[in-house]
Design a protein around this motif. Structure first.
Motif, PDB file in Angstrom:
ATOM      1  N   GLY A 286      65.005  35.867  30.576  1.00 12.65           N
ATOM      2  CA  GLY A 286      63.777  36.027  31.351  1.00 12.65           C
ATOM      3  C   GLY A 286      63.382  34.785  32.113  1.00 12.65           C
ATOM      4  N   LEU A 287      64.242  33.756  32.110  1.00 16.95           N
ATOM      5  CA  LEU A 287      63.918  32.537  32.860  1.00 16.95           C
ATOM      6  C   LEU A 287      63.935  32.749  34.366  1.00 16.95           C
ATOM      7  CD1 LEU A 287      65.815  29.729  30.903  1.00 16.95           C
ATOM      8  CD2 LEU A 287      63.342  29.954  31.180  1.00 16.95           C
ATOM      9  N   ALA A 288      64.745  33.671  34.854  1.00 13.87           N
ATOM     10  CA  ALA A 288      64.834  33.894  36.299  1.00 13.87           C
ATOM     11  C   ALA A 288      63.533  34.502  36.802  1.00 13.87           C
ATOM     12  CB  ALA A 288      66.007  34.814  36.616  1.00 13.87           C
ATOM     13  N   ARG A 289      62.913  33.856  37.759  1.00 10.81           N
ATOM     14  CA  ARG A 289      61.646  34.353  38.282  1.00 10.81           C
ATOM     15  C   ARG A 289      61.828  35.613  39.118  1.00 10.81           C
ATOM     16  NH1 ARG A 289      57.454  30.877  37.561  1.00 10.81           N
ATOM     17  NH2 ARG A 289      56.248  32.043  39.108  1.00 10.81           N
ATOM     18  N   GLY A 290      63.057  35.873  39.536  1.00 12.53           N
ATOM     19  CA  GLY A 290      63.309  37.074  40.328  1.00 12.53           C
ATOM     20  C   GLY A 290      63.473  38.337  39.506  1.00 12.53           C
ATOM     21  N   ASN A 291      63.505  38.241  38.174  1.00 13.87           N
ATOM     22  CA  ASN A 291      63.600  39.441  37.343  1.00 13.87           C
ATOM     23  C   ASN A 291      62.396  40.349  37.599  1.00 13.87           C
ATOM     24  OD1 ASN A 291      65.969  38.713  35.914  1.00 13.87           O
ATOM     25  ND2 ASN A 291      64.800  37.472  34.467  1.00 13.87           N
ATOM     26  N   ARG A 292      62.668  41.644  37.672  1.00 21.03           N
ATOM     27  CA  ARG A 292      61.595  42.627  37.813  1.00 21.03           C
ATOM     28  C   ARG A 292      61.937  43.855  36.974  1.00 21.03           C
ATOM     29  NH1 ARG A 292      59.666  38.837  39.676  1.00 21.03           N
ATOM     30  NH2 ARG A 292      58.444  38.555  41.596  1.00 21.03           N
ATOM     31  N   VAL A 293      60.943  44.327  36.207  1.00 22.48           N
ATOM     32  CA  VAL A 293      61.144  45.529  35.404  1.00 22.48           C
ATOM     33  C   VAL A 293      59.945  46.442  35.552  1.00 22.48           C
ATOM     34  CG1 VAL A 293      62.549  44.278  33.713  1.00 22.48           C
ATOM     35  CG2 VAL A 293      60.102  44.567  33.303  1.00 22.48           C
ATOM     36  N   THR A 294      60.164  47.713  35.297  1.00 21.03           N
ATOM     37  CA  THR A 294      59.067  48.682  35.342  1.00 21.03           C
ATOM     38  C   THR A 294      58.349  48.710  33.994  1.00 21.03           C
ATOM     39  OG1 THR A 294      60.446  50.521  34.568  1.00 21.03           O
ATOM     40  CG2 THR A 294      60.379  50.110  36.955  1.00 21.03           C
ATOM     41  N   LEU A 295      57.083  49.106  34.040  1.00 21.48           N
ATOM     42  CA  LEU A 295      56.339  49.288  32.798  1.00 21.48           C
ATOM     43  C   LEU A 295      57.019  50.330  31.912  1.00 21.48           C
ATOM     44  CD1 LEU A 295      52.653  49.346  34.124  1.00 21.48           C
ATOM     45  CD2 LEU A 295      53.720  47.527  32.779  1.00 21.48           C
ATOM     46  N   ALA A 296      57.538  51.386  32.560  1.00 20.41           N
ATOM     47  CA  ALA A 296      58.152  52.483  31.801  1.00 20.41           C
ATOM     48  C   ALA A 296      59.374  52.009  31.025  1.00 20.41           C
ATOM     49  CB  ALA A 296      58.532  53.620  32.747  1.00 20.41           C
ATOM     50  N   SER A 297      60.204  51.152  31.645  1.00 15.10           N
ATOM     51  CA  SER A 297      61.410  50.699  30.941  1.00 15.10           C
ATOM     52  C   SER A 297      61.051  49.766  29.794  1.00 15.10           C
ATOM     53  CB  SER A 297      62.371  50.018  31.914  1.00 15.10           C
ATOM     54  OG  SER A 297      61.815  48.837  32.460  1.00 15.10           O
ATOM     55  N   MET A 298      60.102  48.856  30.005  1.00 11.32           N
ATOM     56  CA  MET A 298      59.717  47.947  28.929  1.00 11.32           C
ATOM     57  C   MET A 298      59.065  48.705  27.789  1.00 11.32           C
ATOM     58  SD  MET A 298      59.777  44.840  27.802  1.00 11.32           S
ATOM     59  CE  MET A 298      60.105  43.799  29.232  1.00 11.32           C
ATOM     60  N   LEU A 299      58.194  49.676  28.106  1.00 18.77           N
ATOM     61  CA  LEU A 299      57.550  50.454  27.054  1.00 18.77           C
ATOM     62  C   LEU A 299      58.581  51.284  26.292  1.00 18.77           C
ATOM     63  CD1 LEU A 299      54.819  51.151  25.760  1.00 18.77           C
ATOM     64  CD2 LEU A 299      54.675  53.095  27.330  1.00 18.77           C
ATOM     65  N   ALA A 300      59.585  51.793  26.990  1.00 19.96           N
ATOM     66  CA  ALA A 300      60.629  52.577  26.317  1.00 19.96           C
ATOM     67  C   ALA A 300      61.430  51.713  25.361  1.00 19.96           C
ATOM     68  CB  ALA A 300      61.554  53.220  27.353  1.00 19.96           C
ATOM     69  N   VAL A 301      61.682  50.457  25.723  1.00 21.90           N
ATOM     70  CA  VAL A 301      62.384  49.542  24.822  1.00 21.90           C
ATOM     71  C   VAL A 301      61.539  49.288  23.574  1.00 21.90           C
ATOM     72  CG1 VAL A 301      63.135  47.150  24.539  1.00 21.90           C
ATOM     73  CG2 VAL A 301      63.815  48.431  26.563  1.00 21.90           C
ATOM     74  N   VAL A 302      60.242  49.053  23.776  1.00 19.33           N
ATOM     75  CA  VAL A 302      59.351  48.834  22.628  1.00 19.33           C
ATOM     76  C   VAL A 302      59.322  50.069  21.734  1.00 19.33           C
ATOM     77  CG1 VAL A 302      56.940  48.530  21.956  1.00 19.33           C
ATOM     78  CG2 VAL A 302      57.906  47.122  23.784  1.00 19.33           C
ATOM     79  N   THR A 303      59.202  51.237  22.344  1.00 20.26           N
ATOM     80  CA  THR A 303      59.068  52.477  21.582  1.00 20.26           C
ATOM     81  C   THR A 303      60.375  52.846  20.884  1.00 20.26           C
ATOM     82  OG1 THR A 303      57.427  53.251  23.184  1.00 20.26           O
ATOM     83  CG2 THR A 303      58.406  54.908  21.748  1.00 20.26           C
ATOM     84  N   SER A 304      61.499  52.605  21.552  1.00 20.37           N
ATOM     85  CA  SER A 304      62.796  52.988  20.988  1.00 20.37           C
ATOM     86  C   SER A 304      63.345  51.978  20.001  1.00 20.37           C
ATOM     87  CB  SER A 304      63.819  53.181  22.114  1.00 20.37           C
ATOM     88  OG  SER A 304      63.384  54.148  23.035  1.00 20.37           O
TER      89      SER A 304
ATOM     90  N   LEU B 216      53.455  55.886  18.953  1.00 22.59           N
ATOM     91  CA  LEU B 216      54.741  55.702  18.273  1.00 22.59           C
ATOM     92  C   LEU B 216      55.098  56.873  17.371  1.00 22.59           C
ATOM     93  CD1 LEU B 216      54.679  51.907  17.330  1.00 22.59           C
ATOM     94  CD2 LEU B 216      55.889  53.020  19.211  1.00 22.59           C
ATOM     95  N   SER B 217      54.112  57.671  16.961  1.00 21.87           N
ATOM     96  CA  SER B 217      54.425  58.817  16.119  1.00 21.87           C
ATOM     97  C   SER B 217      55.117  59.921  16.904  1.00 21.87           C
ATOM     98  CB  SER B 217      53.151  59.360  15.471  1.00 21.87           C
ATOM     99  OG  SER B 217      52.228  59.808  16.447  1.00 21.87           O
ATOM    100  N   THR B 218      54.923  59.940  18.225  1.00 22.13           N
ATOM    101  CA  THR B 218      55.575  60.949  19.067  1.00 22.13           C
ATOM    102  C   THR B 218      56.585  60.334  20.015  1.00 22.13           C
ATOM    103  OG1 THR B 218      53.891  60.796  20.813  1.00 22.13           O
ATOM    104  CG2 THR B 218      53.481  62.350  19.016  1.00 22.13           C
ATOM    105  N   GLY B 219      56.478  59.014  20.268  1.00 24.84           N
ATOM    106  CA  GLY B 219      57.366  58.354  21.205  1.00 24.84           C
ATOM    107  C   GLY B 219      57.006  58.587  22.658  1.00 24.84           C
TER     108      GLY B 219
END
Length: 492
Positions: free
Chosen positions: A380-398, A106-109
């Motif tokens: 997130g109730l829809a079981r068909g939702n799919r996301v990449t690790l990169a996008s979820m991590l970017a949301v957490v980091t940003s 998180l110090s560098t993002g």
């Protein structure tokens, strides 16, 4: 024996000498300091002698402060150390055959290390997408208004007596129609029926239909109106109220409520959920008006009046407060309402599809990679939702503005009862994360700090967990994040 008188007689010369020496020494000192010049002058007018310039040393300049040691550069997070700490647990059978993990400094993002391929079902960690888009697009301090309008279309007063005019004389003609008012839903996800102790103690603080009914009744009586017909308008949101991507049992088994811009207590009726939350809210409002002396002849869905005046209004909690509740308590209903408000803020239809398109636009504008994601809702109730690790991590980091809204491990929200197994102690109070749970799907996304003080963001997802391994999988996720918290993972 010697007398005391003879001894004193022999001692007095020495005492006299001591006094003389003391006076002489003081005089020398006084003269050296210039004090005698204040009393002894040749002409009686001289000023006190100033000390010689050389006798007063200059005050040296303040030394330049230099650190004893130069500040050490941030060593950053070491990928090999992270892999060594958590890698062995990622292969546990309890997690199933499809496991993803990613970590950023998180110090560098920057993302430091990841494991796992493909896309993952996010379950409720998808709410982080919705939350970040909401505070970015709508604004953290924005509030939603629920209003009551007096329909003045065509009649001017809707059956009430115009102030300052005499009442018409009594005739055999039919009585004028009651005034028409319309309850307009503003999309307040936490609108409550009453403002009793339970509502007052809630977080965020809830506006209530009881408040609105009290204000409405007072305004009507001030205009001489004691009977109304009640319309209700939930048209702020469009599209289907139930996502076609949801399991059909979500509604029939009362897992969630059909999405509406007008509901009360999120459509709950005891332990059940209403299939028509807008009509339920209008009926509650009608009862509250009657309790305050306003007769309500009819209750029916209605369009917003062409011409109207506002009788009363109440406002919701702020978006920031709503977002905190959505993340902390994993509130599916409020998340779907926020999705539609994001759509409106981004000039999209206030529907599932419009909301998803708006979230993609907002997050892409923040630099969040969207390619590879397939999203159908905001909860997130829809079981068909799919996301990449990169996008979820970017949301957490940003999403730094969301950090203090995550549940804290072992303390509150959806993490209150977690991290109780042996080996999870280092995570207590250190891990802040959003949970995600569906049948066979378990995830955590959030932040922690390693033992050597490096702040990190992490994402941990698994979506093929055998149902009998549900509890084991959840405990393993807790142990992985505890290992990360306990890791001495700085480079160098």
């Amino acid at each position: 024996m010697r007398s005391r008188t003879s001894e004193a007689g022999r001692a007095w010369p020495y005492l006299l000498l001591a006094v003389v020496l003391l006076i002489a020494g003081g005089g020398v000192a006084a003269y050296g300091l210039g004090y005698l010049d204040r009393w002894v002058c040749e002409d009686g007018t001289c000023e006190a002698r100033q000390p010689e310039r050389a006798a007063v040393p200059d005050t040296p300049p303040a030394p330049a402060l230099r650190p004893v040691l130069a500040a050490a550069p941030d060593p950053g997070l070491d990928a090999a150390a992270v892999q060594k700490a958590v890698g062995p647990l990622l292969g546990r059978k309890a997690l199933g055959s499809h496991v993803g993990f990613a970590v950023s400094d998180l110090s560098t993002g920057k993302q430091v290390w990841s494991s796992g391929t493909g896309t993952f079902a996010p379950a409720s960690t998808l709410k982080l997408f919705t939350a970040l888009a909401a505070v970015t697009s709508i604004g953290a301090e924005h509030r939603f208004r629920t209003t009551v309008l007096h329909d003045t279309t065509g009649t001017g007063t809707g059956g009430s007596v115009t102030p300052g005019t005499a009442a018409p004389p009594a005739t055999d003609a039919p009585s004028p129609a009651p005034a028409r008012i319309v309850l307009v839903g503003g999309g307040d996800p936490y609108l409550a029926a009453t403002s009793g102790p339970e509502a007052r103690g809630s977080y965020p603080q809830q506006a209530s239909l009881a408040q609105l009914a009290r204000r409405t009744a007072a305004a009507l009586k001030a205009d001489g109106v004691t009977e109304v017909s009640l319309g209700y308008d939930p048209s702020l949101f469009t599209g289907p109220a139930v996502s076609p991507a949801w399991e059909p049992t979500y509604i029939t088994s009362f897992v969630t409520t059909p999405v509406s811009a007008l509901w009360v207590d999120q459509g709950r009726e005891g332990w059940r959920r209403s299939a028509k939350p807008d009509r339920q809210a209008a009926q509650v409002f009608a009862r509250q008006l009657r309790a305050r002396g306003i007769a309500v002849s009819t209750v029916a869905k209605a369009a917003r009046p062409v011409e109207s005046e506002e009788l009363a209004a109440i406002t919701s909690a702020t978006v920031a407060q709503i977002v905190q509740s959505v993340i902390e308590n994993s509130d599916n209903q409020a998340a779907e309402v926020l999705l539609r408000h994001i759509a409106l803020a981004e000039d999209q239809p206030a529907s599932f599809a419009g909301g998803v398109k708006a979230v993609e636009s907002v997050l892409s504008g923040l630099g969040i990679p969207w390619q590879g994601n397939t999203v159908y809702d905001g909860s997130g109730l829809a079981r068909g939702n799919r996301v990449t690790l990169a996008s979820m991590l970017a949301v957490v980091t940003s999403g730094s503005e969301l950090f203090d809204r995550y549940p804290v491990a072992g303390f509150n929200g959806s993490l209150a009862a977690r991290f109780t197994a042996t080996g999870t102690e280092p995570a207590l109070g250190a891990v802040r994360a959003k949970t995600g749970t569906l049948s066979g799907v378990h995830s955590l996304a959030g932040t922690t700090t390693t033992r050597d003080g490096t702040p990190v963001g992490f994402v941990l997802m698994t979506d093929r967990v055998p149902v009998p391994k549900t509890l084991d999988a959840r405990t393993t996720l807790d142990r992985i994040t505890a290992r990360l918290s306990a890791c001495t993972c700085a480079s160098g």
